[in-house]
Design an enzyme around this catalytic site. Structure first.
Site, mmCIF file in Angstrom:
data_model
loop_
_atom_site.group_PDB
_atom_site.id
_atom_site.type_symbol
_atom_site.label_atom_id
_atom_site.label_comp_id
_atom_site.label_asym_id
_atom_site.label_seq_id
_atom_site.Cartn_x
_atom_site.Cartn_y
_atom_site.Cartn_z
ATOM 1 C CE1 TYR A 165 -1.582 -1.890 -8.258
ATOM 2 C CE2 TYR A 165 -0.150 -1.009 -9.963
ATOM 3 C CZ TYR A 165 -1.233 -1.770 -9.593
ATOM 4 O OH TYR A 165 -1.967 -2.433 -10.536
ATOM 5 C CB SER B 45 0.359 -4.489 -8.357
ATOM 6 O OG SER B 45 -0.337 -5.722 -8.364
ATOM 7 C CE LYS C 177 14.251 -2.511 6.630
ATOM 8 N NZ LYS C 177 15.724 -2.531 6.771
#
Length: 125
Positions: free
Chosen positions: A59, A26, A10
């Protein structure tokens, strides 16, 4: 075998530095941040916008190390604003046996997206 989805890495409260609607897609993230969180280029990530409550996935792609870049690109760019605060998370599938000892990589940054500390546990309060 049962697999559980656990938080793997994270980036906590990173600031959006660029919003690029006309890009292919992305989220570009400074490579030192990716490495610290254990997130690989092209890995699926989940973005949670603290400012507006939006939650979406895309992504990761690598931006230059040390740059502090967090660029939300393509269609996802419509869900954030420049300067918004994000939580970026990646998850892993682990067996129930592995889950007992599994710990995420938690990266905390300053207002310029520079690493301040890295942890393994989220405080309960």
């Amino acid at each position: 075998m049962i697999l559980l989805s656990l938080l793997k890495g994270k980036l906590h409260r990173v600031r959006v530095t660029a919003v690029e609607l006309e890009y292919e897609g992305s989220c570009a993230i400074a490579s030192d941040l990716l490495a610290a969180a254990g997130i690989l280029p092209y890995e699926q990530i989940h973005l949670y916008d603290v400012n507006n409550g939006e939650r979406f996935s895309t992504y990761a792609i690598a931006a230059p190390a040390g740059s502090g870049v967090i660029s939300v690109n393509g269609a996802a760019a419509r869900r954030v604003a420049l300067g918004d605060i994000l939580i970026i998370a990646a998850y892993a599938q682990v067996s129930a046996d592995e889950a007992a000892d599994f710990q995420p990589r938690l990266v905390y940054v300053d207002g310029s997206n520079q690493i301040q500390r890295i942890g393994r546990e989220i405080p309960s309060s």
